[in-house]
Every structure is written in C-alpha cells, then in structure tokens.
Design an enzyme around this catalytic site. Structure first.
Site, PDB file in Angstrom:
ATOM      1  NE  ARG A 170     -28.405  45.712 -10.915  1.00 59.89           N
ATOM      2  CZ  ARG A 170     -27.908  44.593 -10.400  1.00 59.89           C
ATOM      3  NH1 ARG A 170     -28.563  43.461 -10.507  1.00 59.89           N
ATOM      4  NH2 ARG A 170     -26.748  44.598  -9.772  1.00 59.89           N
TER       5      ARG A 170
ATOM      6  CE  LYS B 169     -26.501  46.255  -6.023  1.00 58.69           C
ATOM      7  NZ  LYS B 169     -26.987  45.337  -5.003  1.00 58.69           N
TER       8      LYS B 169
ATOM      9  CD  GLU C  46     -34.091  40.329  -4.204  1.00 52.44           C
ATOM     10  OE1 GLU C  46     -34.026  39.297  -4.894  1.00 52.44           O
ATOM     11  OE2 GLU C  46     -33.985  41.464  -4.660  1.00 52.44           O
TER      12      GLU C  46
HETATM   13  N1  PLP Z   1     -30.991  41.060  -4.938  1.00 46.24           N
HETATM   14  C1  PLP Z   1     -30.490  42.015  -4.144  1.00 46.24           C
HETATM   15  C2  PLP Z   1     -31.408  42.674  -3.175  1.00 46.24           C
HETATM   16  C3  PLP Z   1     -29.132  42.370  -4.235  1.00 46.24           C
HETATM   17  O1  PLP Z   1     -28.622  43.301  -3.433  1.00 46.24           O
HETATM   18  C4  PLP Z   1     -28.316  41.720  -5.174  1.00 46.24           C
HETATM   19  C5  PLP Z   1     -26.916  42.105  -5.329  1.00 46.24           C
HETATM   20  O2  PLP Z   1     -26.551  42.817  -6.188  1.00 46.24           O
HETATM   21  C6  PLP Z   1     -28.896  40.734  -5.978  1.00 46.24           C
HETATM   22  C7  PLP Z   1     -30.218  40.419  -5.829  1.00 46.24           C
HETATM   23  C8  PLP Z   1     -28.077  40.002  -6.994  1.00 46.24           C
HETATM   24  O3  PLP Z   1     -27.859  40.778  -8.126  1.00 46.24           O
HETATM   25  P1  PLP Z   1     -26.569  40.573  -9.020  1.00 46.24           P
HETATM   26  O4  PLP Z   1     -26.555  39.164  -9.408  1.00 46.24           O
HETATM   27  O5  PLP Z   1     -26.777  41.479 -10.164  1.00 46.24           O
HETATM   28  O6  PLP Z   1     -25.417  40.956  -8.171  1.00 46.24           O
HETATM   29  C1  COI Z   2     -23.958  42.506  -4.554  1.00 45.82           C
HETATM   30  O1  COI Z   2     -24.064  41.288  -4.626  1.00 45.82           O
HETATM   31  O2  COI Z   2     -23.254  43.150  -5.344  1.00 45.82           O
HETATM   32  C2  COI Z   2     -24.632  43.266  -3.535  1.00 45.82           C
HETATM   33  O3  COI Z   2     -24.779  44.427  -3.723  1.00 45.82           O
HETATM   34  C3  COI Z   2     -25.115  42.569  -2.358  1.00 45.82           C
HETATM   35  C4  COI Z   2     -24.928  43.281  -1.055  1.00 45.82           C
HETATM   36  C5  COI Z   2     -23.543  43.343  -0.574  1.00 45.82           C
HETATM   37  C6  COI Z   2     -25.659  44.564  -0.956  1.00 45.82           C
END
Ligand code: PLP
Ligand code: COI
Length: 339
Positions: free
Chosen positions: A80, A183, A219
């Site tokens: 990612r 991200k 989101e």
């Molecule tokens: N959506 C956003 C905007 C986020 O910042 C995060 C955190 O990483 C997620 C979703 C969840 O992603 P993940 O499960 O890969 O941490």
């Molecule tokens: C995560 O869940 O890793 C995130 O990046 C969420 C947030 C702290 C930005």
C-alpha cells in the site's frame, strides 16, 4: 523493563530508542541507517513541505501468548505504501526494504513491545517524504523513508465499546477521482475541521459521505466502515477510501464464519436496516458504532442494545485479536514472526 503503565497507554507519540531510515538519492536507496535522533533535517524547498509529496503507513506488532513478537500483514502495508507513492509520484520503497526496515525497527525497540494481555501493541509508523528541493510543481528526485515505533493503546478511548459517529454534509474528505485511496497527509488535513468539530459536539469521529452525490457512506474517519445485516457483512465499495488491511482481513474472517461478504455502495438511509455497525482499522481495530447522527438531516440511527457491542462484531474482534496475539492458529498466514 521500562516503567510503563501498558494498560493505560493512549494512542499517541511515545519516544522509543531507535528509528530506521533509508535515503533515495542518485537513483538508489541507501542501506538502512539506525538513528536515535527524533528530528529530521531537510532542505526548506523539500517537496513534502510544499507540494504534499508524502505518504505513511500504520501497522502493529504484538507480543504473543508464547512470548514471540508478531507483525500483522506486513507485506500488505509495503504494497500500500508503494500504491500511495505512485499516487503522488514519489519513488516507491521496494517491498523488501520496507519489510526489512519494519522488522529492524521492532527488533531494536523490542523492550517497547507491550506484554501479552495488556491490550496494548507496538504501532509502527513508516513514512515516505520527498526531501529533494523543487520550487516548480514537480516531483522530487530525492526521498527519505523512516520507520518509527510507539507503544500504543486503543485509538478510541472507549476501546471495544460502542461509539457515536456523525455524518457531515458540509465537508468532503476526498474527491471521487482524487487521493482518497492513497494514505497521504492531505486526506487527513482535509478531514481535520470536520473531525475536531465532531469531537467538540460529542462524537468519536466523522462518517464521511461520498463527495459527488452525498448519498453513500465512504470513510469512518481514520477507519473503514462496515455493517452487519442478517447474515451479511457489508462494507462500502468506493474509489475514494483507503483499502483497509483490517477490513480485508475481516472480510476473510467473516466469510470463514459463514457470513456473506458484500462490497457495494451503501446509501445513508440503509443505516436504518442494519443490525450492527462498526469502524475498522489498525489503530481503531474494530470499534463498534452504537449510534450515527446525520448532522444536517437531524436523523439518528441506532444499532443494538445501548452500550453493548454486537454479537458478530464481537466474534470478529475476538478472532482477529486471537490471531494477532498467537492465541489461535494463523490459518491465513497473516503474521510475520520476528526472530
Ligand atoms: N481509512 C483510513 C482513512 C485510515 O487512516 C485507516 C488507517 O490506516 C484505515 C482506513 C484502516 O486501514 P488499515 O486497516 O489498513 O489500518
Ligand atoms: C492507522 O490505523 O494506522 C491509521 O493510520 C489511523 C490514524 C491514526 C491516521
């Protein structure tokens, strides 16, 4: 070990001993550099400062019941970050370099990995920034990649307890063909006004709608949204949300539990039909949602019994955590054990 009150750790910055860095210059990435410095020195015209050439990741390492350290789905985060790098035209970090840097950062800071059973984890924050100078709007030719780590507790202070979220219609997080799947910091900057306001109004987070039609759920702040309806695990299909690795894992767990997994646009009014709702992410883990208030439409949607997490969300949470902590078989092969 350090005198840390593991069970009370907030989700926040915590100084650890080392961070790991690599520099892209003259067309190649450097060997990993181990640093104790928390600061970075860079050119004042660095593209990360002016044109938002930056992206980050978030993943966790856990101390298992057997004492071993497990990192969750490391390679997915590596992929990612490469996707985000592509999105804002940065030099991608090779997957092997990403994984080596993460492992090294954990190993070097091993004493900060919270003990099993404390509910805390070691959060890794890989960061890629354009550090070469440009004044015209162009990608940099030099990049810096850093991995630092912090022991953390739950992102939402309630832990695994239902929270209230707020739908807003006067802010957008990401445009339909914009940067929502990357991200990158700009998405979080775009969410700040609405997030801070929602917190002052008593909500844990904002639930953003799709920016084009203001009709579908996008989101859940720093997490993906999911809902349970009968035997279905439903989560938004959208081109403006982050592809959550936690959500990807929950879809597999849900299917394994015999649920039907459905990815499709979710219209706001459907909230009235859901049995359970939740937010999922590395930081949020699974955060059950007890109530969603549509701020402008003045409608409230409630899920389940007040103050009690839903049955399916609880089962998903328990299975996910048990795999992460080595308490049950890692049958999907998600963990990387740090030797
Ligand atoms: N959506 C956003 C905007 C986020 O910042 C995060 C955190 O990483 C997620 C979703 C969840 O992603 P993940 O499960 O890969 O941490
Ligand atoms: C995560 O869940 O890793 C995130 O990046 C969420 C947030 C702290 C930005």
């Amino acid at each position: 070990m350090e005198n840390i009150n593991w069970a009370e750790l907030p989700f926040g910055y915590f100084k650890t001993d080392y961070n790991v860095r690599s520099y892209f210059k003259n067309g190649k990435w450097s060997e990993l550099d181990v640093c104790t410095d928390e600061a970075i020195t860079m050119h004042m015209a660095a593209t990360c400062l002016h044109y938002g050439q930056q992206a980050f990741e978030g993943l966790k390492a856990f101390r298992g019941i057997d004492g071993k350290i497990r990192m969750f789905r490391l390679e997915e985060n590596a992929k990612r970050l490469a996707h985000s790098a592509h999105g804002v035209m940065m030099e991608p970090v090779p997957l092997d370099l990403f994984m080596e840097a993460c492992k090294k950062a954990v190993k070097l800071n091993e004493k900060f990995v919270p003990p099993h059973g404390t509910g805390a984890a070691l959060y890794l924050r890989p960061l890629l920034i354009g550090t070469g100078e440009q004044v015209g709007v162009r990608p940099a030719t030099e990049y810096t990649f850093i991995v630092f780590v912090c022991p953390v507790g739950p992102y939402f202070k309630t832990g695994f307890k239902p929270v209230k979220m707020q739908i807003v219609r006067d802010y957008d997080r990401a445009a339909p063909l914009g940067t929502g799947t990357y991200k990158v910091g700009g998405n979080y900057a775009a969410s700040l006004q609405a997030s801070v306001r929602s917190q002052t109004e008593g909500f844990a987070s904002v639930l953003f709608l799709d920016a084009k039609e203001k009709r579908y759920i996008d989101e859940a702040g720093p997490a993906n949204f999911f809902a349970i309806k009968g035997n279905e695990y439903i989560t938004p299909r959208s081109h403006s949300i982050l592809r959550s690795i936690t959500n990807m894992s929950l879809r597999e767990l849900a299917a394994d539990m015999g649920l039907t997994v459905v990815e499709r646009p979710i219209a706001v009014e459907e909230l009235a039909d859901f049995d359970e709702a939740g937010a999922c992410g590395t930081a949020a883990v699974i955060t059950p949602i007890g109530e969603i208030v549509d701020r402008e439409e003045r409608i409230s949607y409630k899920f389940g019994e007040e103050g009690v997490a839903g049955k399916v969300a609880t089962e998903l949470y328990n299975r996910l955590r048990a795999i992460q902590k080595g308490e049950i078989e890692d049958k999907f092969n998600w963990n990387t054990i740090i030797e």
